[in-house]
Structure formats: C-alpha cells, structure tokens
Scaffold this motif. Sequence first.
Motif: not given
Length: 83
Positions: A2-5, A9-12
Amino acid sequence: MNLPDRKEAEVRRLLDGPHPLVPPDLAARAAERGRRLLARRRLLRRLVWLLTLTALLALVIWVTVDQPWSPPPAITTPPVEGW
C-alpha cells in the motif's frame, strides 16, 4: 504494497545507497553567505530608520514653518481704493 509501505521502502533504499559527497568548503561558504545576509539585513534596517527619521524631521519642519492648525486670516472688509 500500500502507499505508506512503498514510501518507507523508497526511503530505506535511498538511505542504504551511496551517499553524495559533501564539498569540503560547504561550512565556510554557508558562513560567508550568512554574514552577507546579516550585513544586507542590517543595512536595510538602517536605511529604513534613516528614511523614517528624515520623514519625521521634514514633518516637524513643515509644521513649525506653515502652522497648519491656525485658521487662515479672515477678510472682513474690501481693500480701500482711491485714497
């Protein structure tokens, strides 16, 4: 995902990757820019005060010379002619 995950993941992924190099003179350039900004702000503040005081002085001089609160002289009789 979903959107928050997806965002997490992109930030990580960005944090795990190679970090960009920071220029060695970055702190000195930032300090110099800060000094220039402060000097410009100080100059502007002094100019505003000078302009305000000049306007106040002009107002005081105009009031003392012209006396705008006094009424104009009353004309009650016509001028005398032929004397």
